[in-house]
Design a protein around this motif. Structure first.
Motif, PDB file in Angstrom:
ATOM      1  N   ASP A  10       0.766  -1.245   0.000  1.00  0.00           N
ATOM      2  CA  ASP A  10       0.000   0.000   0.000  1.00  0.00           C
ATOM      3  C   ASP A  10       0.802   1.303   0.000  1.00  0.00           C
ATOM      4  O   ASP A  10       0.475   2.223  -0.740  1.00  0.00           O
TER       5      ASP A  10
ATOM      6  N   ASP B 274      -1.078  -2.969  -4.242  1.00  0.00           N
ATOM      7  CA  ASP B 274      -1.216  -1.514  -4.318  1.00  0.00           C
ATOM      8  C   ASP B 274       0.127  -0.802  -4.201  1.00  0.00           C
ATOM      9  O   ASP B 274       0.266   0.192  -3.475  1.00  0.00           O
TER      10      ASP B 274
ATOM     11  N   ASN C  12      -6.317  -3.730  -5.343  1.00  0.00           N
ATOM     12  CA  ASN C  12      -7.417  -3.225  -6.166  1.00  0.00           C
ATOM     13  C   ASN C  12      -7.000  -2.069  -7.076  1.00  0.00           C
ATOM     14  O   ASN C  12      -7.700  -1.748  -8.040  1.00  0.00           O
ATOM     15  N   HIS C  13      -5.832  -1.465  -6.819  1.00  0.00           N
ATOM     16  CA  HIS C  13      -5.351  -0.375  -7.672  1.00  0.00           C
ATOM     17  C   HIS C  13      -4.248  -0.815  -8.637  1.00  0.00           C
ATOM     18  O   HIS C  13      -3.638   0.026  -9.295  1.00  0.00           O
ATOM     19  N   ASP C  14      -3.997  -2.105  -8.725  1.00  0.00           N
ATOM     20  CA  ASP C  14      -2.868  -2.597  -9.526  1.00  0.00           C
ATOM     21  C   ASP C  14      -3.269  -3.005 -10.937  1.00  0.00           C
ATOM     22  O   ASP C  14      -2.767  -3.996 -11.481  1.00  0.00           O
ATOM     23  N   THR C  15      -4.144  -2.249 -11.563  1.00  0.00           N
ATOM     24  CA  THR C  15      -4.573  -2.585 -12.920  1.00  0.00           C
ATOM     25  C   THR C  15      -3.438  -2.448 -13.929  1.00  0.00           C
ATOM     26  O   THR C  15      -3.440  -3.128 -14.957  1.00  0.00           O
TER      27      THR C  15
ATOM     28  N   SER D 133     -15.509  -3.858 -11.522  1.00  0.00           N
ATOM     29  CA  SER D 133     -14.162  -3.280 -11.558  1.00  0.00           C
ATOM     30  C   SER D 133     -13.112  -4.382 -11.436  1.00  0.00           C
ATOM     31  O   SER D 133     -13.340  -5.390 -10.763  1.00  0.00           O
TER      32      SER D 133
END
Length: 213
Positions: free
Chosen positions: A17, A43, A66-69, A107
């Motif tokens: 994070d 993250d 969840n932000h590691d696209t 998402s």
């Protein structure tokens, strides 16, 4: 923070994070010389993970937050994705499940409780073939084990089931930052499993110092 290492044990650096100023901005050579394995709970920028794996002569394992696209097009160089897999390092079985509770429908890297349960069911053959696992690595916490009540940071019940059934030595997660709650816990215990929030960074010893194995 770091415990004394014995011949049979290994020191594991866990990350999640938040980029650590101590390890990254103010890095000093030799600071991580006793680290045997690195685990990211998500993250974090792929370049940040590549930095560590390029400096340390040790594997770096990761799951997606969840932000590691961006990992799909730009995965961290030299690192090993264990999301939905079991990786064995020096005989230690490490199981990975990334993502968090779905709070924006459809998402990426977000799952309902049902969808995460289906992911676990899909791993049953791997779990049986490895006869369980020793470390469970996730991005999200387990339900009511130092998670938060609001949906984006609520934990998964299936993670509790995995700990109850397979009794891993460690459950390592991220997602819940230290400034989100006055009740933040770095270390906790659920049944026979030591629970570690990897926010920023932390160093654990495997096996845990309080065991005789």
């Amino acid at each position: 923070m770091k415990t004394a290492k014995t011949k049979e044990s290994m020191n594991i650096l866990v990350l999640a994070d938040q980029e650590s100023k101590y390890l990254y901005d103010y890095y000093e050579p030799g600071r991580l010389k006793d680290i045997d394995l690195i685990i990211s709970c998500g993250d974090l920028r792929p370049e940040y993970l590549t930095f560590f794996v390029s400096l340390c002569n040790t594997p770096l394992l990761y799951v997606k937050g969840n932000h590691d696209t961006k990992y799909d097009e730009n995965p961290p160089d030299g690192c090993i994705c264990i999301d939905g897999d079991i990786y064995v390092h020096n005989g230690v079985r490490i199981m990975g499940l990334g993502g968090c509770m779905e709070y924006i429908p459809k998402s990426p890297n977000q799952y309902t409780e049902e969808k995460m349960t289906l992911r676990v069911i899909g791993m049953c053959f791997k779990i049986l073939r490895h006869r369980g696992f020793d470390i469970l690595v996730t991005h999200a916490p387990a339900y009511h084990v130092n998670d938060l009540e609001h949906l984006p940071h609520r934990g998964f019940k299936i993670f509790r089931t995995l700990m109850e059934k397979f009794k891993p030595k460690y459950f390592i997660h991220g997602h819940v930052h230290s400034n989100y709650s006055r009740n933040f816990k770095r270390i906790d215990t659920y049944h026979e499993t030591t629970v570690v929030n990897a926010y920023d960074y932390y160093i654990i010893q495997y096996p845990p110092a309080h065991t005789n194995e």
